[in-house]
Every structure is written in C-alpha cells, then in structure tokens.
Design a protein around this motif. Structure first.
Motif, mmCIF file in Angstrom:
data_model
loop_
_atom_site.group_PDB
_atom_site.id
_atom_site.type_symbol
_atom_site.label_atom_id
_atom_site.label_comp_id
_atom_site.label_asym_id
_atom_site.label_seq_id
_atom_site.Cartn_x
_atom_site.Cartn_y
_atom_site.Cartn_z
ATOM 1 N N MET A 102 0.844 -1.177 0.000
ATOM 2 C CA MET A 102 0.000 0.000 0.000
ATOM 3 C C MET A 102 0.891 1.242 0.000
ATOM 4 S SD MET A 102 -3.461 0.357 1.316
ATOM 5 C CE MET A 102 -4.440 1.719 0.891
ATOM 6 N N MET A 103 0.544 2.225 -0.833
ATOM 7 C CA MET A 103 1.355 3.426 -0.920
ATOM 8 C C MET A 103 1.054 4.383 0.231
ATOM 9 S SD MET A 103 -0.338 5.550 -3.961
ATOM 10 C CE MET A 103 -1.623 4.537 -4.621
ATOM 11 N N GLU A 104 2.059 5.193 0.546
ATOM 12 C CA GLU A 104 1.881 6.171 1.609
ATOM 13 C C GLU A 104 1.044 7.338 1.114
ATOM 14 O OE1 GLU A 104 5.332 7.508 3.644
ATOM 15 O OE2 GLU A 104 6.304 5.570 3.459
ATOM 16 N N ALA A 105 0.275 7.914 2.009
ATOM 17 C CA ALA A 105 -0.541 9.067 1.658
ATOM 18 C C ALA A 105 0.314 10.329 1.700
ATOM 19 C CB ALA A 105 -1.705 9.193 2.612
ATOM 20 N N VAL A 106 0.163 11.162 0.704
ATOM 21 C CA VAL A 106 0.857 12.443 0.675
ATOM 22 C C VAL A 106 0.116 13.389 1.618
ATOM 23 C CG1 VAL A 106 1.500 14.386 -0.799
ATOM 24 C CG2 VAL A 106 1.598 12.058 -1.699
ATOM 25 N N PRO A 107 0.809 14.004 2.564
ATOM 26 C CA PRO A 107 0.117 14.939 3.472
ATOM 27 C C PRO A 107 -0.513 16.080 2.672
ATOM 28 C CG PRO A 107 2.354 14.507 4.214
ATOM 29 C CD PRO A 107 2.224 13.890 2.867
ATOM 30 N N GLY A 108 -1.775 16.326 2.896
ATOM 31 C CA GLY A 108 -2.484 17.381 2.182
ATOM 32 C C GLY A 108 -3.223 16.906 0.948
ATOM 33 N N ALA A 109 -2.997 15.652 0.542
ATOM 34 C CA ALA A 109 -3.693 15.117 -0.628
ATOM 35 C C ALA A 109 -5.107 14.692 -0.239
ATOM 36 C CB ALA A 109 -2.932 13.929 -1.205
ATOM 37 N N LEU A 110 -5.941 14.515 -1.216
ATOM 38 C CA LEU A 110 -7.343 14.170 -1.003
ATOM 39 C C LEU A 110 -7.488 12.950 -0.103
ATOM 40 C CD1 LEU A 110 -10.275 14.845 -1.906
ATOM 41 C CD2 LEU A 110 -9.980 13.108 -3.653
ATOM 42 N N GLY A 111 -8.348 13.061 0.881
ATOM 43 C CA GLY A 111 -8.636 11.949 1.769
ATOM 44 C C GLY A 111 -7.812 11.932 3.040
ATOM 45 N N THR A 112 -6.999 12.931 3.274
ATOM 46 C CA THR A 112 -6.184 12.981 4.488
ATOM 47 C C THR A 112 -6.724 14.057 5.435
ATOM 48 O OG1 THR A 112 -4.650 14.577 3.525
ATOM 49 C CG2 THR A 112 -4.122 12.242 3.229
ATOM 50 N N SER A 113 -6.280 14.000 6.663
ATOM 51 C CA SER A 113 -6.732 14.995 7.631
ATOM 52 C C SER A 113 -6.158 16.373 7.314
ATOM 53 C CB SER A 113 -6.351 14.570 9.044
ATOM 54 O OG SER A 113 -4.957 14.392 9.149
ATOM 55 N N ALA A 114 -4.976 16.427 6.722
ATOM 56 C CA ALA A 114 -4.411 17.722 6.321
ATOM 57 C C ALA A 114 -5.242 18.345 5.200
ATOM 58 C CB ALA A 114 -2.966 17.553 5.883
ATOM 59 N N SER A 115 -5.727 17.530 4.285
ATOM 60 C CA SER A 115 -6.603 18.034 3.225
ATOM 61 C C SER A 115 -7.906 18.542 3.810
ATOM 62 C CB SER A 115 -6.882 16.936 2.200
ATOM 63 O OG SER A 115 -7.783 17.377 1.220
ATOM 64 N N PHE A 116 -8.413 17.843 4.814
ATOM 65 C CA PHE A 116 -9.626 18.288 5.495
ATOM 66 C C PHE A 116 -9.406 19.654 6.148
ATOM 67 C CE2 PHE A 116 -12.478 18.133 9.281
ATOM 68 C CZ PHE A 116 -13.681 18.195 8.586
ATOM 69 N N ALA A 117 -8.242 19.836 6.765
ATOM 70 C CA ALA A 117 -7.923 21.128 7.387
ATOM 71 C C ALA A 117 -7.796 22.228 6.328
ATOM 72 C CB ALA A 117 -6.634 21.014 8.193
ATOM 73 N N LEU A 118 -7.179 21.904 5.189
ATOM 74 C CA LEU A 118 -7.084 22.881 4.097
ATOM 75 C C LEU A 118 -8.472 23.281 3.602
ATOM 76 C CD1 LEU A 118 -4.147 21.470 1.936
ATOM 77 C CD2 LEU A 118 -4.185 23.651 3.135
ATOM 78 N N ARG A 119 -9.349 22.294 3.455
ATOM 79 C CA ARG A 119 -10.711 22.593 2.971
ATOM 80 C C ARG A 119 -11.490 23.425 3.987
ATOM 81 N NH1 ARG A 119 -10.168 21.821 -2.332
ATOM 82 N NH2 ARG A 119 -9.179 19.837 -2.690
ATOM 83 N N LEU A 120 -11.319 23.125 5.269
ATOM 84 C CA LEU A 120 -11.997 23.940 6.287
ATOM 85 C C LEU A 120 -11.504 25.386 6.250
ATOM 86 C CD1 LEU A 120 -12.321 21.647 9.428
ATOM 87 C CD2 LEU A 120 -14.102 22.404 7.864
ATOM 88 N N GLY A 121 -10.203 25.558 6.051
ATOM 89 C CA GLY A 121 -9.665 26.900 5.914
ATOM 90 C C GLY A 121 -10.223 27.618 4.697
ATOM 91 N N GLN A 122 -10.346 26.897 3.589
ATOM 92 C CA GLN A 122 -10.934 27.491 2.380
ATOM 93 C C GLN A 122 -12.373 27.914 2.632
ATOM 94 O OE1 GLN A 122 -10.572 24.845 -0.971
ATOM 95 N NE2 GLN A 122 -8.415 24.479 -0.550
ATOM 96 N N ILE A 123 -13.116 27.076 3.314
ATOM 97 C CA ILE A 123 -14.518 27.398 3.614
ATOM 98 C C ILE A 123 -14.596 28.642 4.484
ATOM 99 C CG2 ILE A 123 -16.582 26.611 4.837
ATOM 100 C CD1 ILE A 123 -15.709 23.720 4.012
ATOM 101 N N ILE A 124 -13.772 28.697 5.515
ATOM 102 C CA ILE A 124 -13.801 29.832 6.443
ATOM 103 C C ILE A 124 -13.415 31.120 5.731
ATOM 104 C CG2 ILE A 124 -12.632 30.830 8.459
ATOM 105 C CD1 ILE A 124 -12.536 27.911 9.562
#
Length: 153
Positions: A1-23
């Motif tokens: 299984m490949m490692e997840a890139v921090p900030g890529a789709l489906g990660t908690s960092a991506s979720f934080a980026l999206r919340l920041g965009q929304i705010i």
C-alpha cells in the motif's frame, strides 16, 4: 500500500485545508456583502461570484475528506483526482484574479477621494480581499498536494 501524501485528497491535512478554504471564502463573501454598494464595481461582483463558487466546492470536498478520514478509505481513482486537481486549479486562479482586482480597485478608490469609498466600507473591501487571498493560498496548496499524488496512481 502506498503512503498518503500529506495534504492530498482523503487525508486529515486536506480536510484542514478545505476547512480553511470554507472559512476564508465565507468570510470574504460576508465582508463584501455587508454593503450593498459592491454591485456598482465589476471587480467586487467578480469576487462575490468566484467566492460563491469556491465555497460549495470546498464544502463538498471537505465532506469527501471527512468521510475518507473517518472511514479510513482513501479515494484513489486517477480520473476523480484529475477532476479535483483541475477544479482546484481553475478556482484557485479565479480567486487569485478576483482578490487582486478587488485589492487594486479598493486601493484606487481609497486614494482618489473619500466620497467614492468611505473608510468603513473600504476597510470591509480590504478585509474581503485579504480573506480571498488566504482562500487562494489554501486552494493552490491543495492543488499542488494533489498534483504531487497524481503520478503515483
């Protein structure tokens, strides 16, 4: 299984980026729409239109990220990721253009004469442009993280 890139789709960092965009995009809309006079300038209407597109885009992708984080199922289809990258890329450049045009028109109106833009209204427009710049930064960062992930699929 490949490692997840921090900030890529489906990660908690991506979720934080999206919340920041929304705010930030919602704050930009709020500061701009507190005054009804923004319709008389094209760049202000353009900012409202673009932030009106960025907000639901970010909300929908934040829901995808939240689902992926809580269920531990990463969406890794190349075509889906490509659509998200293109959407993020297009919206990030649209929001950069809207933020730049709003900041320049606000600066011009503030320098010309106070009758065009009273200080209270101009400060709202400046805050709206600043929030749009922050939204652009987070959107472009999300684009780069997802673009970094795309070749590994």
């Amino acid at each position: 299984m490949m490692e997840a890139v921090p900030g890529a789709l489906g990660t908690s960092a991506s979720f934080a980026l999206r919340l920041g965009q929304i705010i930030f995009s919602s704050a930009s809309l709020l500061f701009m729409c507190l005054d009804v006079q923004f319709y008389s300038y094209t760049s202000f209407s353009y900012l409202v239109t673009v932030m009106g597109l960025v907000t639901p885009w970010s909300v929908s992708l934040a829901l995808v990220d939240a689902y992926s984080v809580f269920v531990k199922c990463l969406p890794r289809q190349p075509r889906v990721l490509l659509v998200i990258i293109v959407g993020d890329w297009a919206l990030s450049f649209l929001s950069l253009g809207a933020a730049c045009s709003t900041a320049s028109v606000t600066s011009l109106l503030a320098d010309v004469e106070s009758s065009y833009c009273p200080s209270k209204i101009c400060s709202r427009y400046q805050l709206s442009a600043a929030m749009a710049f922050m939204s652009w930064f987070l959107s472009f960062a999300s684009t780069l993280f997802n673009l970094w992930l795309l070749p590994s699929l």
